[in-house]
Design a protein around this motif. Structure first.
Motif, PDB file in Angstrom:
ATOM      1  N   ARG A  58       0.860  -1.184   0.000  1.00 35.69           N
ATOM      2  CA  ARG A  58       0.000   0.000   0.000  1.00 35.69           C
ATOM      3  C   ARG A  58       0.899   1.238   0.000  1.00 35.69           C
ATOM      4  O   ARG A  58       1.366   1.697   1.034  1.00 35.69           O
ATOM      5  CB  ARG A  58      -0.918   0.012   1.224  1.00 35.69           C
ATOM      6  N   GLU A  60       1.461   5.128  -0.510  1.00 37.96           N
ATOM      7  CA  GLU A  60       0.747   6.409  -0.479  1.00 37.96           C
ATOM      8  C   GLU A  60       1.751   7.546  -0.664  1.00 37.96           C
ATOM      9  O   GLU A  60       2.900   7.444  -0.215  1.00 37.96           O
ATOM     10  CB  GLU A  60       0.049   6.587   0.876  1.00 37.96           C
ATOM     11  N   ASN A  88      -4.994   5.357  -1.348  1.00 37.45           N
ATOM     12  CA  ASN A  88      -4.793   4.014  -1.896  1.00 37.45           C
ATOM     13  C   ASN A  88      -5.367   2.956  -0.957  1.00 37.45           C
ATOM     14  O   ASN A  88      -4.668   2.047  -0.515  1.00 37.45           O
ATOM     15  CB  ASN A  88      -3.296   3.769  -2.138  1.00 37.45           C
TER      16      ASN A  88
END
Length: 365
Positions: A58, A60, A88
């Motif tokens: 993940r 960002e 996200n």
């Protein structure tokens, strides 16, 4: 919930992992203090995930928006509000296992406290995602301390069973902050084996932990408010607000249990006209008050709770035993990213204690 901490300078955090944003409010700073947004961005880069097998996929941008309290690069004396947008999120990853309690997480305790009304997506308010906001606020505090000759440095003392060089070998000369994507280490040669061990654990669907060590230099003697707002009390309180921290020690910490008083005490001596201690086994603190020596503490970071191996658990809705196979995107190790979190929160704590002692600006050294 208790989302605000601090006496003279206070920090409030807000947001959830899969909500629109996370953020923080930093209050109690005097007007006219410099706020370096490039410095904040560098700290955010050190915390940010890169999807490189060492951290969560993940990724960002973690761009910090300052909504109030700063004008023309300086504090206005009013609360500073930081917002970091979540761009996200994949909440669907949690839908199929929403009723299953994740071992090592706050799912069960959050359910017991908030009776099912908590935001469970990605851990909600309990997620390490919230630390992005504390880094932004703590970076402001860290820069203020640097201007006063006070420096905080945190390195990875151990990760995946691999030790960094001991702090004593640095002789008080700490390396420059690591470049984004690199580990904070006294011995850069330890980075490659640590990274290999993290990747190996991730490939097996598992995770690893480690130890972070923080040293704070330049803190004047006399800082700290015993009993309940001692230097150790404040820094420990902040350290335990970091997800995955399960232990802390100051100076020689638990090793003091095996020493005699004659070995554990730090003898006083004069050095260049100053009262100092010949050793620093007590980590720069006596009676909860800074003694002018470097403040040294270590925290234990447990292995990331989110692992891809099957685990036994309970379906809290049906109240039946179940087997959990976690989906989503998770860090095989959070130690490297947590270093800057610990560093900036320690800076916030020291600035709060300085402000209590000396007033809003805390100019005296």
């Amino acid at each position: 919930m208790k989302n605000t901490f601090g006496s003279a300078v206070s920090l409030t955090i807000f947001g959830e992992s899969h909500g629109p944003a996370v953020g923080a409010v930093l209050d109690g700073l005097a007007a006219g203090l410099p706020v370096d947004e490039e410095y904040i961005a560098l700290r955010m880069e050190r915390r940010r995930a890169r999807g490189d097998g060492l951290s969560t996929a993940r990724v960002e941008p973690d761009r910090v928006e300052i909504l109030s309290g700063v004008l023309n690069g300086h504090t206005t004396g009013t609360p500073i509000t930081f917002v970091i947008r979540n761009t996200n999120t994949r909440s669907g990853d949690y839908a199929k296992t929403a009723d299953l309690l994740r071992p090592g997480h706050a799912d069960f305790t959050a359910y017991a406290k908030y009776e099912g009304f908590q935001d469970a997506r990605g851990g909600g308010h309990f997620s390490g995602r919230i630390t992005a906001a504390s880094v932004a606020a703590g970076a402001v505090c860290e820069k203020i301390l640097e201007e006063k000759g006070i420096r905080c440095y945190t390195h990875i003392a151990r990760c995946a069973g691999i030790d960094d060089a001991p702090l004593s070998s640095a002789a008080g000369q700490f390396p420059q902050d690591p470049e984004p994507g690199h580990f904070a280490l006294l011995d850069p040669a330890k980075e490659a084996p640590m990274m290999a061990a993290i990747r190996a654990a991730g490939e097996q669907g598992d995770s690893v932990g480690g130890i972070l060590e923080t040293v704070i230099t330049g803190v004047p003697a006399g800082i700290g408010e015993p009993f309940f707002d001692s230097v150790e009390s404040e820094l420990a309180h902040l350290a335990f607000s970091i997800p995955a921290v399960k232990g802390i020690e100051f100076g020689h910490g638990f090793a003091l249990a095996d020493l005699r008083g004659s070995q554990a005490n730090d003898p006083f001596t004069m050095r260049e006209g100053r009262i100092v201690t010949a050793t620093n086994k007590n980590g720069g603190v006596n009676g909860g008050i800074a003694n002018g020596m470097p403040i040294v503490f270590r925290t234990v970071i447990k292995p990331t709770a989110s692992i891809y191996r099957e685990q036994n658990t309970v379906d809290y809705v049906s109240k039946k035993d179940a087997v959990l196979s976690i989906k989503g995107r998770h860090d095989p190790c959070i130690v490297a990213r947590a270093a800057v979190v610990q560093n900036t929160l320690a800076a916030f704590g020291i600035l709060d204690l300085l402000t209590v002692r000396y007033g809003t600006l805390g100019q005296k050294k």
